[in-house]
Scaffold this motif. Structure first.
Motif, PDB file in Angstrom:
ATOM      1  N   UNK A 152      52.080  35.215 -17.664  1.00 21.03           N
ATOM      2  CA  UNK A 152      50.924  34.436 -17.234  1.00 21.03           C
ATOM      3  C   UNK A 152      51.092  33.964 -15.793  1.00 21.03           C
ATOM      4  N   UNK A 153      52.244  33.422 -15.476  1.00 22.37           N
ATOM      5  CA  UNK A 153      52.489  32.906 -14.124  1.00 22.37           C
ATOM      6  C   UNK A 153      52.557  34.013 -13.084  1.00 22.37           C
TER       7      UNK A 153
ATOM      8  N   UNK B  21      42.486  30.137 -12.235  1.00 20.50           N
ATOM      9  CA  UNK B  21      43.264  29.844 -11.036  1.00 20.50           C
ATOM     10  C   UNK B  21      42.437  30.128  -9.781  1.00 20.50           C
ATOM     11  N   UNK B  22      41.708  31.233  -9.767  1.00 22.16           N
ATOM     12  CA  UNK B  22      40.868  31.562  -8.611  1.00 22.16           C
ATOM     13  C   UNK B  22      39.704  30.582  -8.471  1.00 22.16           C
ATOM     14  N   UNK B  23      39.074  30.269  -9.599  1.00 21.02           N
ATOM     15  CA  UNK B  23      37.918  29.371  -9.579  1.00 21.02           C
ATOM     16  C   UNK B  23      38.306  27.972  -9.106  1.00 21.02           C
TER      17      UNK B  23
ATOM     18  N   UNK C 224      50.029  34.380  -9.902  1.00 26.09           N
ATOM     19  CA  UNK C 224      50.575  34.338  -8.548  1.00 26.09           C
ATOM     20  C   UNK C 224      50.187  35.558  -7.709  1.00 26.09           C
ATOM     21  N   UNK C 225      49.803  36.641  -8.385  1.00 20.41           N
ATOM     22  CA  UNK C 225      49.434  37.871  -7.671  1.00 20.41           C
ATOM     23  C   UNK C 225      48.120  37.731  -6.960  1.00 20.41           C
TER      24      UNK C 225
ATOM     25  N   UNK D 269      49.593  23.206  -9.109  1.00 14.81           N
ATOM     26  CA  UNK D 269      48.650  23.461 -10.196  1.00 14.81           C
ATOM     27  C   UNK D 269      49.119  24.595 -11.089  1.00 14.81           C
ATOM     28  N   UNK D 270      49.638  25.657 -10.471  1.00 14.24           N
ATOM     29  CA  UNK D 270      50.162  26.789 -11.247  1.00 14.24           C
ATOM     30  C   UNK D 270      51.383  26.364 -12.054  1.00 14.24           C
ATOM     31  N   UNK D 271      52.236  25.560 -11.429  1.00 14.82           N
ATOM     32  CA  UNK D 271      53.413  25.066 -12.148  1.00 14.82           C
ATOM     33  C   UNK D 271      52.995  24.199 -13.330  1.00 14.82           C
TER      34      UNK D 271
END
Length: 96
Positions: A89-90, A51-53, A94-95, A60-62
């Motif tokens: 995971x989500x 997610x960071x990369x 999100x953090x 995208x997270x959804x």
């Protein structure tokens, strides 16, 4: 306006996470809690790094959550486990 990273890439990554997890902890077996928790943390950590990369936004997270949940279901895990694992995971993704 939107930077579309590619739903296919996200789906493939989610599938690879589930395949890795399923290799270590197949759905039809019972395992000790400590190794299972470590494996879940590792998978969630890889998702957070991805997610960071890729700088996934809300959509995208959804997409990642939906694909991950679908892959777990396809692999044969119980519904309550799927919901808890996907939620964890989500939340981690999100953090900050």
């Amino acid at each position: 306006m939107f930077r579309l990273m590619g739903s296919r890439e996200i789906d493939e990554f989610a599938g690879s996470l589930v395949r890795e997890f399923a290799t270590r902890f197949p759905p039809e077996k019972n395992f000790d809690a400590a190794p299972l928790a470590r494996a879940i943390d590792e998978i969630c950590g890889r998702a957070k790094a991805y997610q960071r990369e890729k700088r996934l936004g809300v959509y995208g997270k959804a997409r990642m959550g939906t694909a991950f949940k679908f892959e777990l279901k396809t692999a044969g895990y119980p519904e309550d486990f799927i919901d808890a694992f996907t939620r964890q995971l989500l939340l981690l993704m999100s953090g900050k």
